[in-house]
Write a protein that holds these residues in place. Structure first.
Motif, PDB file in Angstrom:
ATOM      1  N   SER A  32       4.563   9.901  -9.676  1.00  0.00           N
ATOM      2  CA  SER A  32       4.427   9.809 -11.133  1.00  0.00           C
ATOM      3  C   SER A  32       3.561  10.950 -11.651  1.00  0.00           C
ATOM      4  O   SER A  32       2.742  11.512 -10.943  1.00  0.00           O
ATOM      5  N   SER A  33       3.775  11.288 -12.898  1.00  0.00           N
ATOM      6  CA  SER A  33       2.974  12.359 -13.505  1.00  0.00           C
ATOM      7  C   SER A  33       1.902  11.723 -14.379  1.00  0.00           C
ATOM      8  O   SER A  33       2.156  10.772 -15.108  1.00  0.00           O
ATOM      9  N   MET A  34       0.739  12.270 -14.289  1.00  0.00           N
ATOM     10  CA  MET A  34      -0.381  11.775 -15.085  1.00  0.00           C
ATOM     11  C   MET A  34      -0.503  12.638 -16.332  1.00  0.00           C
ATOM     12  O   MET A  34      -0.280  13.846 -16.285  1.00  0.00           O
ATOM     13  N   ASP A  35      -0.862  12.029 -17.433  1.00  0.00           N
ATOM     14  CA  ASP A  35      -1.094  12.788 -18.653  1.00  0.00           C
ATOM     15  C   ASP A  35      -2.361  13.613 -18.486  1.00  0.00           C
ATOM     16  O   ASP A  35      -3.409  13.089 -18.120  1.00  0.00           O
ATOM     17  N   THR A  36      -2.232  14.881 -18.755  1.00  0.00           N
ATOM     18  CA  THR A  36      -3.403  15.741 -18.679  1.00  0.00           C
ATOM     19  C   THR A  36      -4.006  15.850 -20.070  1.00  0.00           C
ATOM     20  O   THR A  36      -3.286  15.846 -21.071  1.00  0.00           O
ATOM     21  N   GLU A  37      -5.285  15.940 -20.107  1.00  0.00           N
ATOM     22  CA  GLU A  37      -5.947  16.068 -21.392  1.00  0.00           C
ATOM     23  C   GLU A  37      -5.743  17.469 -21.921  1.00  0.00           C
ATOM     24  O   GLU A  37      -5.787  18.446 -21.195  1.00  0.00           O
ATOM     25  N   LYS A  38      -5.516  17.536 -23.218  1.00  0.00           N
ATOM     26  CA  LYS A  38      -5.339  18.832 -23.846  1.00  0.00           C
ATOM     27  C   LYS A  38      -6.633  19.191 -24.550  1.00  0.00           C
ATOM     28  O   LYS A  38      -7.359  18.338 -25.022  1.00  0.00           O
ATOM     29  N   PHE A  72       0.835  -1.200   0.000  1.00  0.00           N
ATOM     30  CA  PHE A  72       0.000   0.000   0.000  1.00  0.00           C
ATOM     31  C   PHE A  72       0.870   1.250   0.000  1.00  0.00           C
ATOM     32  O   PHE A  72       0.603   2.215  -0.722  1.00  0.00           O
ATOM     33  N   MET A  73       1.934   1.261   0.779  1.00  0.00           N
ATOM     34  CA  MET A  73       2.829   2.411   0.810  1.00  0.00           C
ATOM     35  C   MET A  73       3.545   2.605  -0.521  1.00  0.00           C
ATOM     36  O   MET A  73       3.723   3.738  -1.000  1.00  0.00           O
ATOM     37  N   LEU A  74       3.942   1.525  -1.177  1.00  0.00           N
ATOM     38  CA  LEU A  74       4.576   1.627  -2.494  1.00  0.00           C
ATOM     39  C   LEU A  74       3.593   2.173  -3.533  1.00  0.00           C
ATOM     40  O   LEU A  74       3.958   2.990  -4.381  1.00  0.00           O
ATOM     41  N   LEU A  75       2.363   1.723  -3.468  1.00  0.00           N
ATOM     42  CA  LEU A  75       1.339   2.210  -4.383  1.00  0.00           C
ATOM     43  C   LEU A  75       1.135   3.716  -4.217  1.00  0.00           C
ATOM     44  O   LEU A  75       1.110   4.475  -5.195  1.00  0.00           O
ATOM     45  N   ILE A  76       1.012   4.169  -2.985  1.00  0.00           N
ATOM     46  CA  ILE A  76       0.857   5.603  -2.712  1.00  0.00           C
ATOM     47  C   ILE A  76       2.080   6.369  -3.205  1.00  0.00           C
ATOM     48  O   ILE A  76       1.964   7.428  -3.827  1.00  0.00           O
ATOM     49  N   PHE A  77       3.270   5.841  -2.965  1.00  0.00           N
ATOM     50  CA  PHE A  77       4.502   6.502  -3.400  1.00  0.00           C
ATOM     51  C   PHE A  77       4.517   6.691  -4.914  1.00  0.00           C
ATOM     52  O   PHE A  77       4.807   7.782  -5.413  1.00  0.00           O
TER      53      PHE A  77
END
Length: 173
Positions: free
Chosen positions: A33-39, A23-28
């Motif tokens: 990480s960066s999420m792709d934002t919609e343009k 769970f801690m690794l998932l949160i980390f």
């Protein structure tokens, strides 16, 4: 004399903290990480006309036709142009005829999104340049530093008049 043989038992793994660690690794990874934002394009539709209001006729001389064909070839009023030339053309049209001009866009369905957005960026950058110049001349600072009232005044002085509707031959003069 006889020795009892004890069966060796293999100790079990202690897995109580495995769920916490995963769970801690998932949160980390979600945080780092960066999420792709919609343009997208920021556009506001014109309000619908009132019932008693007639559609406005627009002079053909004040309409700039910008077309993007299936091969991503950009034309402005029938001549092939680059994106920089398109910016200059739109800028000169909006500067000469601030409120009576229209930039009519027609894009082929086979046009790539990249070419379409580059065309839109070229058109919008012409308006941005005009507003930036107006802000520096009248307010003494850049458009980004203007107040909301100043920006509203500039947006009304140089309105973006962009249409993606096909031009009707009978509707315009």
């Amino acid at each position: 004399m006889f020795r009892k043989r004890y069966r060796q038992q293999i100790p079990e793994l202690n897995t109580t903290s495995t769920a916490d660690i995963s769970f801690m690794l998932l949160i980390f990874f979600l945080v780092t990480s960066s999420m792709d934002t919609e343009k997208g394009l920021l556009r506001q539709m014109a309000p619908p006309p009132l019932e008693h209001e007639q559609p406005k006729d627009i002079n053909r001389d004040n309409v700039m036709q910008v077309k993007l064909d299936a091969n991503n070839q950009l034309t402005c009023d029938g001549k092939t142009v680059t994106y920089q030339q398109l910016t200059a053309e739109v800028r000169s049209l909006a500067f000469v005829n601030r409120t009576g001009h229209v930039v009519s866009i027609q894009a082929d369905p086979a046009t790539t999104y990249e070419a379409y957005f580059r065309m839109q960026d070229a058109i919008v950058s012409a308006y941005h340049e005009l507003r930036e110049e107006y802000a520096r001349k009248h307010y003494g600072h850049s458009y980004a530093q203007c107040t909301n009232d100043e920006r509203t005044a500039m947006n009304e002085y140089y309105p973006q008049r962009i249409s993606e509707a096909p031009i009707q031959e009978g509707g315009a003069r």
